[in-house]
Design a protein around this motif. Structure first.
Motif, short mmCIF file in Angstrom:
data_model
loop_
_atom_site.label_atom_id
_atom_site.label_comp_id
_atom_site.label_asym_id
_atom_site.label_seq_id
_atom_site.Cartn_x
_atom_site.Cartn_y
_atom_site.Cartn_z
N VAL A 3 18.85 41.87 60.15
CA VAL A 3 17.69 42.36 60.99
C VAL A 3 16.74 40.99 61.44
CG1 VAL A 3 15.32 43.57 60.55
CG2 VAL A 3 17.33 44.64 59.99
N ASP A 4 16.61 40.15 60.40
CA ASP A 4 16.14 39.14 60.38
C ASP A 4 16.44 38.02 61.68
OD1 ASP A 4 13.83 37.12 59.46
OD2 ASP A 4 15.64 35.92 58.50
N LEU A 5 18.00 37.96 61.68
CA LEU A 5 18.47 37.14 62.61
C LEU A 5 18.29 37.82 63.98
CD1 LEU A 5 21.94 36.24 61.07
CD2 LEU A 5 20.20 34.79 61.82
N LEU A 45 16.65 36.13 67.12
CA LEU A 45 17.26 35.97 68.46
C LEU A 45 16.46 36.58 69.54
CD1 LEU A 45 20.09 35.33 69.46
CD2 LEU A 45 20.88 37.75 69.52
N GLU A 46 15.98 37.66 69.35
CA GLU A 46 15.01 38.40 70.13
C GLU A 46 13.67 37.41 70.74
OE1 GLU A 46 15.76 43.13 69.02
OE2 GLU A 46 13.76 42.01 68.61
N ALA A 47 13.27 36.71 69.64
CA ALA A 47 12.21 35.81 69.92
C ALA A 47 12.87 34.71 70.71
CB ALA A 47 11.65 35.25 68.63
N ARG A 87 13.48 32.40 76.30
CA ARG A 87 14.24 31.74 77.27
C ARG A 87 14.01 32.58 78.45
NH1 ARG A 87 20.77 30.84 76.15
NH2 ARG A 87 20.56 30.57 78.18
N ALA A 88 14.03 33.66 78.25
CA ALA A 88 13.58 34.62 79.29
C ALA A 88 12.17 34.11 80.19
CB ALA A 88 13.34 36.19 79.34
N GLU A 89 11.36 33.71 79.33
CA GLU A 89 10.08 33.24 80.18
C GLU A 89 10.27 31.98 80.59
OE1 GLU A 89 7.41 34.66 80.51
OE2 GLU A 89 5.84 33.00 80.66
N PHE A 90 11.03 31.08 79.93
CA PHE A 90 11.47 29.79 80.49
C PHE A 90 12.06 30.12 81.89
CE2 PHE A 90 14.71 26.17 80.68
CZ PHE A 90 13.70 25.18 80.96
N ILE A 99 21.59 36.45 78.42
CA ILE A 99 20.72 36.86 77.62
C ILE A 99 20.63 38.38 77.85
CG2 ILE A 99 19.66 34.71 77.14
CD1 ILE A 99 17.31 35.46 78.72
N GLY A 100 21.48 39.23 78.54
CA GLY A 100 21.35 40.56 78.65
C GLY A 100 20.35 40.95 79.66
#
Ligand code: ADP
Length: 407
Positions: free
Chosen positions: A166-168, A172-174, A179-182, A242-243
Protein backbone atom coordinates in the motif's frame (compact mmCIF):
# COMPACT_ATOMS: atom_id res chain seq x y z
CA UNK A 1 -10.41 -58.30 34.99
CA UNK A 2 -8.79 -55.55 37.04
CA UNK A 3 -10.09 -57.16 40.21
CA UNK A 4 -8.85 -60.62 39.15
CA UNK A 5 -5.40 -59.34 38.48
CA UNK A 6 -5.23 -57.52 41.73
CA UNK A 7 -6.50 -60.63 43.54
CA UNK A 8 -3.72 -62.72 42.02
CA UNK A 9 -1.02 -60.80 43.77
CA UNK A 10 0.83 -62.47 46.62
CA UNK A 11 0.71 -59.53 48.97
CA UNK A 12 -2.32 -60.22 51.17
CA UNK A 13 -2.91 -56.56 51.79
CA UNK A 14 -3.14 -55.96 48.07
CA UNK A 15 -5.33 -59.00 47.41
CA UNK A 16 -8.72 -57.71 46.50
CA UNK A 17 -11.52 -58.52 44.22
CA UNK A 18 -13.55 -56.33 41.97
CA UNK A 19 -16.30 -56.32 44.57
CA UNK A 20 -13.76 -55.36 47.25
CA UNK A 21 -13.07 -52.29 45.15
CA UNK A 22 -16.78 -51.64 44.97
CA UNK A 23 -16.89 -52.54 41.27
CA UNK A 24 -19.83 -54.69 40.29
CA UNK A 25 -19.10 -55.90 36.75
CA UNK A 26 -21.88 -57.65 34.99
CA UNK A 27 -19.87 -57.54 31.75
CA UNK A 28 -16.26 -57.71 30.68
CA UNK A 29 -15.00 -54.26 31.70
CA UNK A 30 -11.83 -54.70 29.62
CA UNK A 31 -14.02 -54.26 26.51
CA UNK A 32 -14.93 -50.80 27.72
CA UNK A 33 -11.40 -49.92 28.71
CA UNK A 34 -10.02 -51.23 25.39
CA UNK A 35 -12.56 -49.14 23.56
CA UNK A 36 -11.19 -45.92 25.03
CA UNK A 37 -9.06 -43.77 22.78
CA UNK A 38 -6.89 -42.69 25.72
CA UNK A 39 -4.21 -45.07 26.94
CA UNK A 40 -4.95 -46.55 30.35
CA UNK A 41 -2.59 -48.24 32.78
CA UNK A 42 -3.17 -49.47 36.31
CA UNK A 43 -0.17 -50.01 38.57
CA UNK A 44 -0.51 -51.38 42.05
CA UNK A 45 1.38 -49.86 44.92
CA UNK A 46 4.24 -52.33 44.38
CA UNK A 47 4.83 -50.97 40.87
CA UNK A 48 3.30 -54.06 39.33
CA UNK A 49 1.38 -53.45 36.14
CA UNK A 50 -2.17 -54.74 36.65
CA UNK A 51 -3.76 -53.61 33.46
CA UNK A 52 -3.04 -51.80 30.24
CA UNK A 53 -5.63 -51.11 27.54
CA UNK A 54 -5.14 -51.34 23.80
CA UNK A 55 -4.67 -47.61 23.38
CA UNK A 56 -1.82 -47.66 25.90
CA UNK A 57 -0.26 -50.65 24.12
CA UNK A 58 -0.39 -48.71 20.82
CA UNK A 59 1.07 -45.60 22.39
CA UNK A 60 3.88 -47.32 24.28
CA UNK A 61 4.56 -50.35 22.10
CA UNK A 62 4.22 -52.52 25.22
CA UNK A 63 2.66 -55.93 24.69
CA UNK A 64 -0.30 -56.32 27.13
CA UNK A 65 0.22 -60.09 27.62
CA UNK A 66 3.87 -59.82 28.60
CA UNK A 67 3.45 -56.56 30.56
CA UNK A 68 0.87 -57.66 33.13
CA UNK A 69 2.48 -58.66 36.40
CA UNK A 70 5.78 -56.99 35.54
CA UNK A 71 7.17 -53.87 37.20
CA UNK A 72 6.26 -50.66 35.44
CA UNK A 73 9.86 -49.41 35.47
CA UNK A 74 10.95 -52.61 33.69
CA UNK A 75 8.51 -52.61 30.85
CA UNK A 76 8.04 -48.92 30.16
CA UNK A 77 10.74 -47.03 32.04
CA UNK A 78 10.86 -43.28 32.03
CA UNK A 79 13.41 -40.72 33.14
CA UNK A 80 11.63 -40.14 36.46
CA UNK A 81 11.40 -43.84 37.48
CA UNK A 82 12.87 -44.37 40.96
CA UNK A 83 13.07 -40.61 41.38
CA UNK A 84 10.90 -37.96 43.03
CA UNK A 85 8.98 -37.55 39.76
CA UNK A 86 7.47 -41.04 40.07
CA UNK A 87 3.70 -40.61 39.93
CA UNK A 88 3.02 -43.61 42.11
CA UNK A 89 5.29 -42.22 44.81
CA UNK A 90 3.74 -38.81 44.57
CA UNK A 91 0.20 -40.15 44.75
CA UNK A 92 1.03 -42.57 47.54
CA UNK A 93 2.45 -39.76 49.62
CA UNK A 94 -0.31 -37.23 49.22
CA UNK A 95 -3.11 -39.38 47.71
CA UNK A 96 -4.04 -36.56 45.36
CA UNK A 97 -4.47 -36.49 41.61
CA UNK A 98 -1.78 -35.54 39.16
CA UNK A 99 -2.07 -34.08 35.72
CA UNK A 100 1.04 -33.42 33.67
CA UNK A 101 2.23 -33.15 30.12
CA UNK A 102 4.86 -35.63 29.01
CA UNK A 103 6.73 -36.45 25.85
CA UNK A 104 7.53 -40.08 25.09
CA UNK A 105 8.89 -41.82 22.08
CA UNK A 106 6.35 -43.99 20.27
CA UNK A 107 7.19 -47.42 18.80
CA UNK A 108 7.36 -45.87 15.32
CA UNK A 109 10.07 -43.48 16.54
CA UNK A 110 7.88 -40.40 16.60
CA UNK A 111 7.50 -38.45 19.81
CA UNK A 112 4.07 -38.41 21.39
CA UNK A 113 2.96 -35.54 23.57
CA UNK A 114 0.48 -36.75 26.18
CA UNK A 115 -1.49 -35.34 29.04
CA UNK A 116 -1.23 -37.91 31.80
CA UNK A 117 -3.91 -37.89 34.46
CA UNK A 118 -3.19 -40.14 37.40
CA UNK A 119 -5.38 -40.82 40.40
CA UNK A 120 -5.33 -43.33 43.26
CA UNK A 121 -7.53 -46.39 43.75
CA UNK A 122 -8.51 -47.26 47.31
CA UNK A 123 -9.84 -50.48 48.81
CA UNK A 124 -13.18 -50.13 50.68
CA UNK A 125 -11.09 -50.20 53.83
CA UNK A 126 -9.50 -46.98 52.66
CA UNK A 127 -6.14 -48.56 51.91
CA UNK A 128 -4.34 -47.08 48.94
CA UNK A 129 -3.82 -49.94 46.53
CA UNK A 130 -3.11 -48.72 43.01
CA UNK A 131 -2.91 -45.81 40.65
CA UNK A 132 -4.76 -45.39 37.41
CA UNK A 133 -3.04 -43.42 34.70
CA UNK A 134 -4.74 -42.24 31.56
CA UNK A 135 -2.61 -41.06 28.65
CA UNK A 136 -4.30 -38.62 26.32
CA UNK A 137 -2.31 -38.17 23.12
CA UNK A 138 -2.43 -34.46 22.30
CA UNK A 139 -0.05 -34.61 19.34
CA UNK A 140 -2.76 -33.53 16.92
CA UNK A 141 -3.77 -30.61 19.14
CA UNK A 142 -0.13 -29.55 19.49
CA UNK A 143 0.35 -29.91 15.75
CA UNK A 144 -2.76 -27.81 15.22
CA UNK A 145 -1.48 -25.22 17.68
CA UNK A 146 1.83 -25.13 15.84
CA UNK A 147 0.03 -24.76 12.51
CA UNK A 148 -2.14 -21.99 13.93
CA UNK A 149 1.00 -20.30 15.23
CA UNK A 150 2.66 -20.66 11.85
CA UNK A 151 -0.38 -19.39 10.01
CA UNK A 152 -0.50 -16.48 12.44
CA UNK A 153 3.14 -15.71 11.60
CA UNK A 154 2.34 -16.02 7.89
CA UNK A 155 -0.71 -13.81 8.33
CA UNK A 156 1.38 -11.18 10.14
CA UNK A 157 3.97 -11.34 7.38
CA UNK A 158 1.22 -10.98 4.79
CA UNK A 159 -0.18 -7.98 6.63
CA UNK A 160 3.27 -6.44 6.74
CA UNK A 161 3.74 -7.06 3.00
CA UNK A 162 0.31 -5.63 2.30
CA UNK A 163 1.17 -2.50 4.26
CA UNK A 164 4.42 -2.22 2.34
CA UNK A 165 2.52 -2.70 -0.91
CA UNK A 166 0.00 0.00 0.00
CA UNK A 167 2.89 2.30 0.90
CA UNK A 168 4.71 1.56 -2.34
CA UNK A 169 1.50 2.01 -4.31
CA UNK A 170 0.98 5.40 -2.68
CA UNK A 171 4.53 6.43 -3.54
CA UNK A 172 4.11 5.11 -7.08
CA UNK A 173 0.86 7.00 -7.51
CA UNK A 174 2.54 10.16 -6.29
CA UNK A 175 5.44 9.63 -8.72
CA UNK A 176 3.05 8.86 -11.56
CA UNK A 177 0.98 11.92 -10.93
CA UNK A 178 4.18 14.02 -10.80
CA UNK A 179 5.27 12.49 -14.11
CA UNK A 180 1.83 13.03 -15.61
CA UNK A 181 1.97 16.69 -14.62
CA UNK A 182 5.48 16.98 -16.02
CA UNK A 183 4.37 15.41 -19.32
CA UNK A 184 1.39 17.73 -19.47
CA UNK A 185 3.55 20.83 -18.98
CA UNK A 186 6.20 19.74 -21.50
CA UNK A 187 3.54 18.84 -24.06
CA UNK A 188 1.97 22.22 -23.64
CA UNK A 189 5.31 24.05 -23.89
CA UNK A 190 6.31 22.19 -27.07
CA UNK A 191 2.96 22.16 -28.80
CA UNK A 192 2.15 25.84 -28.34
CA UNK A 193 5.00 27.21 -30.50
CA UNK A 194 4.62 24.30 -32.92
CA UNK A 195 0.94 25.04 -33.49
CA UNK A 196 1.84 28.63 -34.28
CA UNK A 197 4.62 27.42 -36.61
CA UNK A 198 2.28 25.04 -38.42
CA UNK A 199 -0.38 27.69 -38.87
CA UNK A 200 2.21 30.21 -40.14
CA UNK A 201 3.80 27.71 -42.56
CA UNK A 202 0.32 26.77 -43.88
CA UNK A 203 -0.29 30.43 -44.66
CA UNK A 204 3.15 30.74 -46.25
CA UNK A 205 2.55 27.65 -48.43
CA UNK A 206 -0.74 29.10 -49.65
CA UNK A 207 0.58 32.67 -50.03
CA UNK A 208 3.92 32.11 -51.72
CA UNK A 209 3.59 31.04 -55.32
CA UNK A 210 7.07 31.65 -56.63
CA UNK A 211 9.90 29.17 -56.46
CA UNK A 212 12.23 28.56 -54.67
CA UNK A 213 10.40 30.26 -51.76
CA UNK A 214 7.35 27.99 -52.06
CA UNK A 215 9.57 24.90 -51.86
CA UNK A 216 11.19 26.29 -48.73
CA UNK A 217 7.80 27.09 -47.18
CA UNK A 218 6.63 23.50 -47.90
CA UNK A 219 9.79 22.13 -46.30
CA UNK A 220 9.14 24.22 -43.18
CA UNK A 221 5.54 22.99 -43.14
CA UNK A 222 6.55 19.33 -43.53
CA UNK A 223 9.26 19.68 -40.90
CA UNK A 224 6.76 21.15 -38.45
CA UNK A 225 4.26 18.39 -39.22
CA UNK A 226 6.89 15.65 -38.70
CA UNK A 227 7.97 17.29 -35.48
CA UNK A 228 4.37 17.42 -34.32
CA UNK A 229 3.92 13.71 -35.11
CA UNK A 230 7.11 12.80 -33.22
CA UNK A 231 6.16 14.90 -30.21
CA UNK A 232 2.73 13.27 -30.14
CA UNK A 233 4.32 9.79 -30.35
CA UNK A 234 6.70 10.64 -27.57
CA UNK A 235 3.94 11.86 -25.29
CA UNK A 236 1.61 9.01 -26.10
CA UNK A 237 4.36 6.56 -25.28
CA UNK A 238 5.16 8.37 -22.03
CA UNK A 239 1.45 8.39 -21.15
CA UNK A 240 1.15 4.70 -22.05
CA UNK A 241 4.05 3.83 -19.78
CA UNK A 242 2.25 5.29 -16.79
CA UNK A 243 -1.15 3.88 -17.78
CA UNK A 244 -2.60 7.21 -18.85
CA UNK A 245 -3.12 6.39 -22.50
CA UNK A 246 -6.83 5.73 -22.99
CA UNK A 247 -8.70 4.54 -26.06
CA UNK A 248 -12.08 5.72 -27.24
CA UNK A 249 -13.38 2.46 -28.58
CA UNK A 250 -16.49 2.05 -30.68
CA UNK A 251 -17.61 0.21 -33.80
CA UNK A 252 -15.03 0.81 -36.52
CA UNK A 253 -15.12 -0.16 -40.19
CA UNK A 254 -11.77 -1.59 -41.30
CA UNK A 255 -12.50 -0.98 -45.03
CA UNK A 256 -12.93 2.73 -44.40
CA UNK A 257 -9.81 3.03 -42.28
CA UNK A 258 -7.77 1.07 -44.84
CA UNK A 259 -9.09 3.08 -47.80
CA UNK A 260 -8.41 6.37 -45.99
CA UNK A 261 -4.86 5.34 -45.04
CA UNK A 262 -4.01 4.19 -48.56
CA UNK A 263 -5.36 7.42 -50.02
CA UNK A 264 -3.23 9.36 -47.53
CA UNK A 265 -0.05 7.58 -48.64
CA UNK A 266 -0.84 7.38 -52.38
CA UNK A 267 1.09 10.52 -53.37
CA UNK A 268 4.08 9.77 -51.13
CA UNK A 269 4.35 6.18 -52.42
CA UNK A 270 4.10 7.35 -56.01
CA UNK A 271 6.81 9.92 -55.43
CA UNK A 272 9.03 7.21 -53.90
CA UNK A 273 8.41 4.93 -56.90
CA UNK A 274 6.62 2.33 -54.79
CA UNK A 275 3.48 0.45 -55.80
CA UNK A 276 0.80 0.42 -53.12
CA UNK A 277 -1.47 -2.65 -53.46
CA UNK A 278 -4.78 -2.91 -51.56
CA UNK A 279 -5.87 -6.45 -50.72
CA UNK A 280 -8.96 -6.91 -48.58
CA UNK A 281 -12.51 -8.13 -49.22
CA UNK A 282 -15.43 -5.69 -49.48
CA UNK A 283 -17.36 -7.48 -46.77
CA UNK A 284 -14.88 -7.14 -43.87
CA UNK A 285 -16.90 -7.17 -40.64
CA UNK A 286 -16.88 -4.27 -38.18
CA UNK A 287 -14.25 -4.25 -35.50
CA UNK A 288 -14.03 -2.78 -32.02
CA UNK A 289 -11.50 -0.02 -31.71
CA UNK A 290 -10.48 3.60 -31.59
CA UNK A 291 -10.71 4.84 -35.19
CA UNK A 292 -7.98 7.47 -34.73
CA UNK A 293 -5.59 5.03 -33.05
CA UNK A 294 -6.13 2.19 -35.55
CA UNK A 295 -5.42 4.71 -38.33
CA UNK A 296 -2.28 5.73 -36.46
CA UNK A 297 -1.07 2.09 -36.27
CA UNK A 298 -1.62 1.58 -39.99
CA UNK A 299 -0.02 4.94 -40.79
CA UNK A 300 3.03 3.94 -38.84
CA UNK A 301 3.36 0.52 -40.52
CA UNK A 302 2.76 1.84 -44.04
CA UNK A 303 4.97 4.90 -43.39
CA UNK A 304 7.77 2.57 -42.27
CA UNK A 305 7.23 0.29 -45.25
CA UNK A 306 7.68 3.27 -47.57
CA UNK A 307 10.70 4.44 -45.61
CA UNK A 308 12.44 1.06 -45.74
CA UNK A 309 11.49 0.05 -49.31
CA UNK A 310 13.49 1.40 -52.22
CA UNK A 311 12.32 2.58 -55.61
CA UNK A 312 10.40 0.03 -57.73
CA UNK A 313 9.40 -1.84 -54.61
CA UNK A 314 5.86 -2.68 -53.65
CA UNK A 315 3.76 -2.63 -50.52
CA UNK A 316 0.69 -4.83 -50.09
CA UNK A 317 -1.81 -3.82 -47.44
CA UNK A 318 -4.00 -6.79 -46.46
CA UNK A 319 -6.89 -7.40 -44.11
CA UNK A 320 -8.88 -10.54 -43.43
CA UNK A 321 -11.46 -11.62 -40.93
CA UNK A 322 -9.97 -14.50 -38.93
CA UNK A 323 -11.43 -16.25 -35.90
CA UNK A 324 -12.55 -13.46 -33.54
CA UNK A 325 -10.52 -10.65 -35.05
CA UNK A 326 -9.46 -8.75 -38.11
CA UNK A 327 -5.92 -9.56 -39.18
CA UNK A 328 -4.16 -6.59 -40.80
CA UNK A 329 -0.80 -6.93 -42.51
CA UNK A 330 1.57 -4.66 -44.35
CA UNK A 331 4.02 -6.49 -46.58
CA UNK A 332 6.89 -4.74 -48.29
CA UNK A 333 9.72 -5.73 -50.58
CA UNK A 334 12.22 -3.54 -48.70
CA UNK A 335 15.48 -4.16 -46.89
CA UNK A 336 13.99 -6.58 -44.33
CA UNK A 337 14.95 -7.01 -40.68
CA UNK A 338 17.68 -9.36 -39.43
CA UNK A 339 16.10 -12.22 -37.37
CA UNK A 340 18.02 -11.33 -34.20
CA UNK A 341 16.61 -7.78 -34.30
CA UNK A 342 12.99 -8.72 -34.90
CA UNK A 343 12.15 -9.05 -31.21
CA UNK A 344 13.74 -5.68 -30.39
CA UNK A 345 12.08 -3.41 -32.89
CA UNK A 346 8.94 -3.07 -30.78
CA UNK A 347 10.92 -1.73 -27.85
CA UNK A 348 11.04 2.05 -27.58
CA UNK A 349 14.22 3.72 -28.80
CA UNK A 350 15.48 0.48 -30.43
CA UNK A 351 16.03 1.91 -33.83
CA UNK A 352 18.08 -0.28 -36.14
CA UNK A 353 20.15 1.06 -38.92
CA UNK A 354 19.35 -1.74 -41.31
CA UNK A 355 22.33 -2.62 -43.48
CA UNK A 356 24.13 0.43 -42.15
CA UNK A 357 21.78 2.82 -43.94
CA UNK A 358 21.09 6.11 -42.28
CA UNK A 359 17.37 6.70 -41.79
CA UNK A 360 15.45 9.37 -40.02
CA UNK A 361 13.21 8.44 -37.08
CA UNK A 362 13.44 7.95 -33.33
CA UNK A 363 12.40 4.32 -32.92
CA UNK A 364 9.13 5.24 -31.25
CA UNK A 365 6.55 4.32 -33.88
CA UNK A 366 6.57 0.54 -33.44
CA UNK A 367 6.71 0.76 -29.65
CA UNK A 368 3.67 3.02 -29.70
CA UNK A 369 1.89 0.80 -32.25
CA UNK A 370 2.46 -2.21 -30.00
CA UNK A 371 1.10 -0.31 -27.02
CA UNK A 372 -1.99 0.74 -28.98
CA UNK A 373 -2.61 -2.74 -30.42
CA UNK A 374 -2.32 -4.30 -26.97
CA UNK A 375 -4.62 -1.69 -25.45
CA UNK A 376 -7.16 -2.89 -28.03
CA UNK A 377 -6.61 -6.46 -26.87
CA UNK A 378 -4.78 -7.43 -30.05
CA UNK A 379 -1.29 -8.59 -30.96
CA UNK A 380 1.39 -7.25 -33.26
CA UNK A 381 4.39 -9.00 -34.77
CA UNK A 382 6.91 -8.82 -37.60
CA UNK A 383 8.17 -11.45 -40.01
CA UNK A 384 11.14 -11.00 -42.27
CA UNK A 385 13.31 -13.51 -44.04
CA UNK A 386 16.23 -11.63 -45.46
CA UNK A 387 14.39 -9.48 -47.95
CA UNK A 388 11.15 -7.64 -47.31
CA UNK A 389 9.07 -7.59 -44.13
CA UNK A 390 5.51 -8.34 -43.09
CA UNK A 391 4.09 -6.44 -40.12
CA UNK A 392 0.78 -7.86 -38.85
CA UNK A 393 -1.61 -6.98 -36.07
CA UNK A 394 -5.03 -8.07 -34.90
CA UNK A 395 -8.07 -6.11 -33.78
CA UNK A 396 -11.05 -7.72 -32.04
CA UNK A 397 -14.26 -8.03 -34.02
CA UNK A 398 -17.23 -5.99 -32.87
CA UNK A 399 -19.17 -9.23 -32.34
CA UNK A 400 -16.49 -10.17 -29.82
CA UNK A 401 -17.19 -7.08 -27.71
CA UNK A 402 -20.96 -7.38 -27.28
CA UNK A 403 -20.87 -6.72 -23.56
CA UNK A 404 -18.98 -3.44 -23.83
CA UNK A 405 -21.26 -0.42 -24.33
CA UNK A 406 -20.60 1.77 -27.33
CA UNK A 407 -19.27 5.24 -26.53
P1 ADP B 1 11.56 4.65 -36.65
O1 ADP B 1 11.03 5.97 -36.30
O2 ADP B 1 13.03 4.53 -36.44
O3 ADP B 1 11.11 4.14 -37.97
P2 ADP B 1 10.00 2.52 -35.59
O4 ADP B 1 9.69 2.18 -34.18
O5 ADP B 1 8.88 2.77 -36.48
O6 ADP B 1 10.98 3.73 -35.52
O7 ADP B 1 10.88 1.33 -36.16
C1 ADP B 1 11.93 0.77 -35.40
C2 ADP B 1 12.95 0.12 -36.28
O8 ADP B 1 12.39 -1.04 -36.90
C3 ADP B 1 13.40 0.99 -37.45
O9 ADP B 1 14.45 1.84 -37.07
C4 ADP B 1 13.83 -0.03 -38.46
O10 ADP B 1 15.17 -0.44 -38.22
C5 ADP B 1 12.94 -1.21 -38.20
N1 ADP B 1 11.80 -1.27 -39.16
C6 ADP B 1 10.54 -0.86 -38.97
N2 ADP B 1 9.76 -1.10 -40.05
C7 ADP B 1 10.56 -1.66 -40.95
C8 ADP B 1 10.37 -2.15 -42.29
N3 ADP B 1 9.16 -2.10 -42.91
N4 ADP B 1 11.43 -2.70 -42.92
C9 ADP B 1 12.63 -2.78 -42.30
N5 ADP B 1 12.90 -2.35 -41.07
C10 ADP B 1 11.88 -1.79 -40.39
Amino acid sequence: MVGDLLADQSDTQARMTASDLGLAFSFDSSQILDGLTDGLRIIDRDYTVCFINKAFARLSGVNPESAIGKKCFDIYPSSFCHGPGCRLKKIASNTGCIQEEIERQKPDGTVATCIVSAFPLFAPSGTFCAIVESFCDIMKERQLEREIEQSQVAEDKLKELLEQEVDLRRKLEATLSERAEFIRIIAHELRTPLTAMLAASDILCDGITSEPMQKLAKQVNKGALDLSTRINELFDLAKGEIGMLKLRCQEVFPNRILAGTLAYFAAEAKQAGIKLIPDWPDDLPSAWGDHRRVTEILNNLIGNAIKYTGENGQITVRARSKDNHILFSVEDTGCGIPPEKQSQIFQAHRRLNAQGEKRDGMGLGLALSKMLVELHGGQIWAESEGKGSIFSFTLPLLSNQKDVPLW
